[in-house]
Write a protein that holds these residues in place. Structure first.
Motif, PDB file in Angstrom:
ATOM      1  N   PHE A   1       0.823  -1.206   0.000  1.00  0.00           N
ATOM      2  CA  PHE A   1       0.000   0.000   0.000  1.00  0.00           C
ATOM      3  C   PHE A   1       0.860   1.260   0.000  1.00  0.00           C
ATOM      4  O   PHE A   1       0.627   2.189  -0.770  1.00  0.00           O
ATOM      5  CB  PHE A   1      -0.923  -0.007   1.216  1.00  0.00           C
ATOM      6  CG  PHE A   1      -1.625   1.300   1.454  1.00  0.00           C
ATOM      7  CD1 PHE A   1      -2.659   1.706   0.632  1.00  0.00           C
ATOM      8  CD2 PHE A   1      -1.244   2.131   2.499  1.00  0.00           C
ATOM      9  CE1 PHE A   1      -3.304   2.916   0.838  1.00  0.00           C
ATOM     10  CE2 PHE A   1      -1.883   3.339   2.713  1.00  0.00           C
ATOM     11  CZ  PHE A   1      -2.910   3.729   1.884  1.00  0.00           C
ATOM     12  N   SER A   2       1.872   1.298   0.857  1.00  0.00           N
ATOM     13  CA  SER A   2       2.683   2.510   1.000  1.00  0.00           C
ATOM     14  C   SER A   2       3.557   2.789  -0.217  1.00  0.00           C
ATOM     15  O   SER A   2       4.083   3.885  -0.370  1.00  0.00           O
ATOM     16  CB  SER A   2       3.565   2.400   2.245  1.00  0.00           C
ATOM     17  OG  SER A   2       4.420   1.274   2.157  1.00  0.00           O
ATOM     18  N   ARG A   3       3.715   1.786  -1.117  1.00  0.00           N
ATOM     19  CA  ARG A   3       4.586   1.970  -2.280  1.00  0.00           C
ATOM     20  C   ARG A   3       3.813   2.139  -3.587  1.00  0.00           C
ATOM     21  O   ARG A   3       4.421   2.300  -4.640  1.00  0.00           O
ATOM     22  CB  ARG A   3       5.539   0.781  -2.414  1.00  0.00           C
ATOM     23  CG  ARG A   3       6.464   0.616  -1.229  1.00  0.00           C
ATOM     24  CD  ARG A   3       7.442  -0.517  -1.467  1.00  0.00           C
ATOM     25  NE  ARG A   3       8.148  -0.886  -0.251  1.00  0.00           N
ATOM     26  CZ  ARG A   3       8.982  -1.917  -0.150  1.00  0.00           C
ATOM     27  NH1 ARG A   3       9.194  -2.684  -1.198  1.00  0.00           N
ATOM     28  NH2 ARG A   3       9.575  -2.187   0.999  1.00  0.00           N
ATOM     29  N   LEU A   4       2.497   2.097  -3.518  1.00  0.00           N
ATOM     30  CA  LEU A   4       1.705   2.299  -4.725  1.00  0.00           C
ATOM     31  C   LEU A   4       1.706   3.784  -5.071  1.00  0.00           C
ATOM     32  O   LEU A   4       1.113   4.595  -4.370  1.00  0.00           O
ATOM     33  CB  LEU A   4       0.278   1.807  -4.529  1.00  0.00           C
ATOM     34  CG  LEU A   4       0.077   0.286  -4.488  1.00  0.00           C
ATOM     35  CD1 LEU A   4      -1.358  -0.051  -4.112  1.00  0.00           C
ATOM     36  CD2 LEU A   4       0.439  -0.348  -5.825  1.00  0.00           C
ATOM     37  N   ALA A   5       2.384   4.130  -6.154  1.00  0.00           N
ATOM     38  CA  ALA A   5       2.527   5.540  -6.506  1.00  0.00           C
ATOM     39  C   ALA A   5       1.303   6.081  -7.236  1.00  0.00           C
ATOM     40  O   ALA A   5       0.944   7.252  -7.077  1.00  0.00           O
ATOM     41  CB  ALA A   5       3.780   5.733  -7.363  1.00  0.00           C
ATOM     42  N   ARG A   6       0.641   5.247  -8.030  1.00  0.00           N
ATOM     43  CA  ARG A   6      -0.491   5.710  -8.821  1.00  0.00           C
ATOM     44  C   ARG A   6      -1.736   5.829  -7.960  1.00  0.00           C
ATOM     45  O   ARG A   6      -2.111   4.901  -7.247  1.00  0.00           O
ATOM     46  CB  ARG A   6      -0.748   4.753  -9.979  1.00  0.00           C
ATOM     47  CG  ARG A   6       0.288   4.846 -11.073  1.00  0.00           C
ATOM     48  CD  ARG A   6       0.060   3.869 -12.182  1.00  0.00           C
ATOM     49  NE  ARG A   6      -1.323   3.799 -12.658  1.00  0.00           N
ATOM     50  CZ  ARG A   6      -1.701   3.185 -13.769  1.00  0.00           C
ATOM     51  NH1 ARG A   6      -0.774   2.603 -14.534  1.00  0.00           N
ATOM     52  NH2 ARG A   6      -2.956   3.139 -14.134  1.00  0.00           N
ATOM     53  N   ASP A   7      -2.399   6.973  -8.040  1.00  0.00           N
ATOM     54  CA  ASP A   7      -3.584   7.221  -7.217  1.00  0.00           C
ATOM     55  C   ASP A   7      -4.712   6.241  -7.521  1.00  0.00           C
ATOM     56  O   ASP A   7      -5.434   5.811  -6.617  1.00  0.00           O
ATOM     57  CB  ASP A   7      -4.076   8.658  -7.402  1.00  0.00           C
ATOM     58  CG  ASP A   7      -3.161   9.675  -6.746  1.00  0.00           C
ATOM     59  OD1 ASP A   7      -2.409   9.294  -5.832  1.00  0.00           O
ATOM     60  OD2 ASP A   7      -3.185  10.850  -7.149  1.00  0.00           O
ATOM     61  N   ASP A   8      -4.883   5.890  -8.816  1.00  0.00           N
ATOM     62  CA  ASP A   8      -5.976   4.985  -9.163  1.00  0.00           C
ATOM     63  C   ASP A   8      -5.753   3.593  -8.578  1.00  0.00           C
ATOM     64  O   ASP A   8      -6.698   2.940  -8.121  1.00  0.00           O
ATOM     65  CB  ASP A   8      -6.157   4.913 -10.678  1.00  0.00           C
ATOM     66  CG  ASP A   8      -4.895   4.441 -11.400  1.00  0.00           C
ATOM     67  OD1 ASP A   8      -3.778   4.609 -10.853  1.00  0.00           O
ATOM     68  OD2 ASP A   8      -5.021   3.917 -12.521  1.00  0.00           O
ATOM     69  N   LEU A   9      -4.495   3.148  -8.522  1.00  0.00           N
ATOM     70  CA  LEU A   9      -4.201   1.838  -7.947  1.00  0.00           C
ATOM     71  C   LEU A   9      -4.357   1.865  -6.424  1.00  0.00           C
ATOM     72  O   LEU A   9      -4.840   0.900  -5.821  1.00  0.00           O
ATOM     73  CB  LEU A   9      -2.792   1.389  -8.321  1.00  0.00           C
ATOM     74  CG  LEU A   9      -2.527   1.180  -9.815  1.00  0.00           C
ATOM     75  CD1 LEU A   9      -1.125   0.645 -10.037  1.00  0.00           C
ATOM     76  CD2 LEU A   9      -3.569   0.242 -10.421  1.00  0.00           C
ATOM     77  N   ARG A  10      -3.966   2.972  -5.815  1.00  0.00           N
ATOM     78  CA  ARG A  10      -4.130   3.100  -4.363  1.00  0.00           C
ATOM     79  C   ARG A  10      -5.621   3.088  -3.998  1.00  0.00           C
ATOM     80  O   ARG A  10      -6.030   2.442  -3.039  1.00  0.00           O
ATOM     81  CB  ARG A  10      -3.482   4.399  -3.871  1.00  0.00           C
ATOM     82  CG  ARG A  10      -1.973   4.422  -3.980  1.00  0.00           C
ATOM     83  CD  ARG A  10      -1.419   5.794  -3.617  1.00  0.00           C
ATOM     84  NE  ARG A  10      -1.765   6.149  -2.262  1.00  0.00           N
ATOM     85  CZ  ARG A  10      -1.138   5.685  -1.189  1.00  0.00           C
ATOM     86  NH1 ARG A  10      -0.145   4.830  -1.336  1.00  0.00           N
ATOM     87  NH2 ARG A  10      -1.493   6.052   0.021  1.00  0.00           N
ATOM     88  N   GLN A  11      -6.420   3.806  -4.788  1.00  0.00           N
ATOM     89  CA  GLN A  11      -7.858   3.839  -4.512  1.00  0.00           C
ATOM     90  C   GLN A  11      -8.482   2.466  -4.695  1.00  0.00           C
ATOM     91  O   GLN A  11      -9.340   2.057  -3.909  1.00  0.00           O
ATOM     92  CB  GLN A  11      -8.539   4.860  -5.422  1.00  0.00           C
ATOM     93  CG  GLN A  11     -10.028   4.997  -5.144  1.00  0.00           C
ATOM     94  CD  GLN A  11     -10.629   6.226  -5.784  1.00  0.00           C
ATOM     95  OE1 GLN A  11     -10.012   7.277  -5.844  1.00  0.00           O
ATOM     96  NE2 GLN A  11     -11.852   6.098  -6.263  1.00  0.00           N
ATOM     97  N   ALA A  12      -8.044   1.735  -5.728  1.00  0.00           N
ATOM     98  CA  ALA A  12      -8.557   0.377  -5.941  1.00  0.00           C
ATOM     99  C   ALA A  12      -8.162  -0.540  -4.795  1.00  0.00           C
ATOM    100  O   ALA A  12      -8.967  -1.354  -4.328  1.00  0.00           O
ATOM    101  CB  ALA A  12      -8.028  -0.166  -7.264  1.00  0.00           C
TER     102      ALA A  12
END
Length: 202
Positions: A92-103
């Motif tokens: 979670f803390s390394r997901l840079a893309r906002d769309d992937l973090r939201q998913a």
């Protein structure tokens, strides 16, 4: 009872002799996270990507529109997304893309909500204890003075997500938008209340 979260999430209701939830509390000893060999998250992201394109199709009747070129770009974008998802550890803390973090957060909130629902059958009060510091690393560290953000805590990110879903439509909103808001309130209102009454231990 000690059990993997997934075995309760969509399993049978555990009721007492009065036919209501037998649990008075739920303890998460570890933060939810998809296993390393679980492809459900990348596949769900690809499905979401495909649905967005299907709901906004290219109009092939417009002069100058090359459907074969659009199809090629669609395939290239989907392949790039797949390689992005498969080519990096899912943290979670390394997901840079906002769309992937939201998913990622959306998936986690659904799992949490489903399991929480097992503890309130029959309108039974319940308490949820999030034991793992990974839920909110800064709040768990008594020497930390900074508050958690949507980049450090899935709880903060989840709260922001639910707030956006429940954001009331403005005056003059179309009926479809007002209907979406009513559905979101009926679906996510309980989880919103959980966030609003959360004790961060500070």
């Amino acid at each position: 009872m000690l059990a993997p979260e997934g075995s309760l999430q969509r399993g049978h209701n555990v009721l007492n002799e009065r036919g209501v939830a037998a649990f008075g509390a739920l303890f998460y000893l570890a933060r939810l996270h998809p296993p390393a060999d679980d492809l459900s998250f990348p596949l769900a992201v690809l499905n979401q990507y495909a649905m967005r394109r299907l709901l906004s199709p290219v109009d092939g009747t417009v002069p100058g529109v090359d459907l074969s070129e659009h199809a090629r770009l669609l395939r290239a974008d989907a392949r790039s997304l797949w390689l992005t998802l498969m080519g990096q550890p899912l943290f979670f803390s390394r997901l840079a893309r906002d769309d992937l973090r939201q998913a990622f957060v959306s998936d986690l909130m659904v799992q949490l909500y489903q399991t929480l629902g097992r503890t309130i059958r029959g309108n039974v009060p319940t308490r949820i204890y999030l034991i793992d510091a990974a839920f909110a690393p800064r709040a768990a560290n008594l020497r930390e003075t900074a508050e958690d953000t949507d980049r450090t805590s899935v709880l903060v990110a989840g709260r922001q997500l639910i707030s956006r879903l429940l954001d009331p439509p403005g005056p003059g909103s179309l009926p479809g938008r007002r209907l979406e808001h009513e559905i979101a309130g009926a679906t996510w209102g309980l989880l919103d209340n959980l966030f609003e009454t959360m004790d961060w231990g500070r």
